[in-house]
Enzyme design. Structure first.
Site, PDB file in Angstrom:
ATOM      1  N   GLU A 184       0.830  -1.220   0.000  1.00  0.00           N
ATOM      2  CA  GLU A 184       0.000   0.000   0.000  1.00  0.00           C
ATOM      3  C   GLU A 184       0.856   1.258   0.000  1.00  0.00           C
ATOM      4  OE1 GLU A 184      -2.860   0.080   3.180  1.00  0.00           O
ATOM      5  OE2 GLU A 184      -4.075  -1.511   2.294  1.00  0.00           O
ATOM      6  N   GLU A 270      -6.206  -7.581  -0.657  1.00  0.00           N
ATOM      7  CA  GLU A 270      -6.539  -7.396   0.759  1.00  0.00           C
ATOM      8  C   GLU A 270      -7.859  -6.654   0.880  1.00  0.00           C
ATOM      9  OE1 GLU A 270      -3.235  -5.813   3.321  1.00  0.00           O
ATOM     10  OE2 GLU A 270      -4.842  -4.538   4.055  1.00  0.00           O
TER      11      GLU A 270
HETATM   12  C1  IDC Z   1      -3.126  -3.590  10.387  1.00  0.00           C
HETATM   13  C2  IDC Z   1      -3.189  -4.731  11.370  1.00  0.00           C
HETATM   14  C3  IDC Z   1      -2.971  -4.199  12.768  1.00  0.00           C
HETATM   15  C4  IDC Z   1      -1.690  -3.410  12.793  1.00  0.00           C
HETATM   16  C5  IDC Z   1      -1.702  -2.317  11.727  1.00  0.00           C
HETATM   17  C6  IDC Z   1      -0.408  -1.536  11.642  1.00  0.00           C
HETATM   18  O1  IDC Z   1      -4.437  -5.390  11.245  1.00  0.00           O
HETATM   19  O2  IDC Z   1      -2.934  -5.254  13.698  1.00  0.00           O
HETATM   20  O3  IDC Z   1      -1.536  -2.797  14.064  1.00  0.00           O
HETATM   21  O4  IDC Z   1      -1.905  -2.926  10.462  1.00  0.00           O
HETATM   22  O5  IDC Z   1       0.625  -2.283  11.137  1.00  0.00           O
HETATM   23  C7  IDC Z   1      -4.213  -2.137   5.675  1.00  0.00           C
HETATM   24  C8  IDC Z   1      -2.850  -2.703   5.731  1.00  0.00           C
HETATM   25  C9  IDC Z   1      -2.729  -3.697   6.847  1.00  0.00           C
HETATM   26  C10 IDC Z   1      -3.503  -3.246   8.060  1.00  0.00           C
HETATM   27  C11 IDC Z   1      -4.992  -3.253   7.694  1.00  0.00           C
HETATM   28  C12 IDC Z   1      -5.937  -2.952   8.850  1.00  0.00           C
HETATM   29  O6  IDC Z   1      -2.411  -3.252   4.500  1.00  0.00           O
HETATM   30  O7  IDC Z   1      -1.358  -3.877   7.153  1.00  0.00           O
HETATM   31  O8  IDC Z   1      -3.261  -4.134   9.110  1.00  0.00           O
HETATM   32  N1  IDC Z   1      -5.166  -2.330   6.608  1.00  0.00           N
HETATM   33  O9  IDC Z   1      -5.695  -1.688   9.370  1.00  0.00           O
HETATM   34  N2  IDC Z   1      -4.680  -1.322   4.771  1.00  0.00           N
HETATM   35  C13 IDC Z   1      -5.920  -0.954   5.110  1.00  0.00           C
HETATM   36  C14 IDC Z   1      -6.261  -1.583   6.280  1.00  0.00           C
END
Ligand code: IDC
Length: 348
Positions: A184, A270
């Site tokens: 991302e 995702e």
């Molecule tokens: C989130 C994880 C969470 C963590 C956070 C920061 O679920 O536990 O604390 O990242 O690293 C994304 C990202 C993905 C995110 C997810 C949800 O690709 O890494 O994971 N998310 O926030 N993009 C949109 C949402």
């Protein structure tokens, strides 16, 4: 069956295949009617082979449509116990899952990331394990270079090139591996991401000329419009679209439908049924509308996350003391939605 009927059927299948998995005009209530699909529709490496992109759609080696429906790990090291034979068996056999995504954080979360002093050997061992398990259980697998807080993929372009060169060399003979080169991007424009992709894709292709590569785009992989205006000049590339059902709704779906109608190859590597931070609320109604759109457009999708990290986007309850042999009670509302959603899609 009469010879003429066999001929007509073969001709219809061939036409659909040549049209790059296009929908036949008579498509009725089921949006997938009339599409020539790999296997019985549960696209597997053993029947669909190495994937390719034809007319904006993901297809098997024979040119027929291949839909991948999968789950993503959380950070690989955080969720490495889920990389076990029995779980893959359950997911592949009972869960209707034909894709497993291995998310390797470059910056880390909870542990140090691949590019920030983390345990590289352990990350790579986890990847090797995940790829082999996917192969044994006839599933596709995504190796995900999970940039996030490091918004600009160019920051670690040298590490990415070295990493993907080794992966592509190791897996050039495999038919189940897809490469996602930047999860991302954020805080950068498409020109910057494109520059990065133009450095990394040739490195992969040198070792594995037909590899499918998935490229992220600006604003946390939501900016397909910029990509449409200036796409990459390579074959077998798809662009990432991420959504979180409680945060991204009608407008986002309309943008995806429009990009897809214009022939852009899209892959939802995702998505979550929750808000974009992985937390409450869940919006299962919006998630259903997303899945309808993705099925209609033949866009593959992969849920964040198959883990028991204590947050609403996780499929398994955080208190469950095991990593396979799950029963319905072990799943969160997210996990149950996933099982039920995939169960309905098992036949195509
Ligand atoms: C989130 C994880 C969470 C963590 C956070 C920061 O679920 O536990 O604390 O990242 O690293 C994304 C990202 C993905 C995110 C997810 C949800 O690709 O890494 O994971 N998310 O926030 N993009 C949109 C949402």
């Amino acid at each position: 069956m009469k010879k003429t009927m066999v001929f007509l059927l073969a001709a219809a299948l061939l036409t659909a295949a040549l049209a790059g998995c296009a929908k036949a005009p008579e498509a009725a209530a089921d949006p997938n009617d009339g599409i020539a699909v790999c296997d019985d529709g549960r696209a597997r490496p053993s029947s669909c082979g190495k994937l390719q992109v034809l007319n904006g759609k993901l297809c098997g080696e024979d040119g027929q449509s291949a839909m991948l429906r999968g789950v993503s790990t959380h950070d690989l090291i955080v969720t490495e116990s889920f990389l076990n034979d029995q779980l893959f068996e359950e997911l592949a056999r009972d869960g209707g899952v034909n894709l497993f995504r291995l998310a390797m954080y470059t910056h880390g979360v909870g542990v140090m990331g691949y590019c920030t002093g983390g345990d590289r050997a352990r990350y790579e061992e986890d990847i090797f394990k995940g790829v082999e398990l996917a192969k044994q259980h006839d599933m596709y697998v995504i190796i995900d270079w999970h940039i996030l807080s490091d918004g600009d993929p160019n920051l670690y372009v040298d590490q990415a090139k070295a990493f993907f060169a080794r992966m592509a060399e190791k897996y050039s003979g495999y038919n189940n591996v897809l490469y996602e080169i930047c999860n991302e991007p954020n805080g950068v424009d498409w020109a910057a991401v494109k520059r990065y992709a133009q450095e990394v894709i040739p490195v992969i292709r040198e070792k594995d000329p037909r590899a499918v590569v998935i490229v992220g785009d600006p604003q946390w992989s939501s900016d397909l419009r910029s990509v449409l205006a200036d796409p990459l000049d390579y074959e077998n590339v798809l662009y990432t679209l991420h959504f979180y059902a409680a945060s991204h709704k009608e407008d986002s779906r309309a943008a995806v439908a429009e990009a897809s109608a214009q022939g852009l190859p899209i892959f939802v590597t995702e998505y979550g049924v929750t808000a974009a931070n992985g937390g409450f609320p869940r919006d299962l109604e919006s998630a259903d509308l997303w899945v309808e759109l993705l099925e209609r457009e033949r866009i593959s999708y992969c849920m964040w996350t198959f883990s028991k990290v204590a947050e609403p986007c996780s499929a398994v309850r955080s208190t469950v003391p095991k990593y396979n042999g799950f029963i319905r009670e072990d799943y969160t509302a997210t996990g149950l939605w996933l099982l039920d959603t995939l169960a309905k899609r098992n036949t195509r």
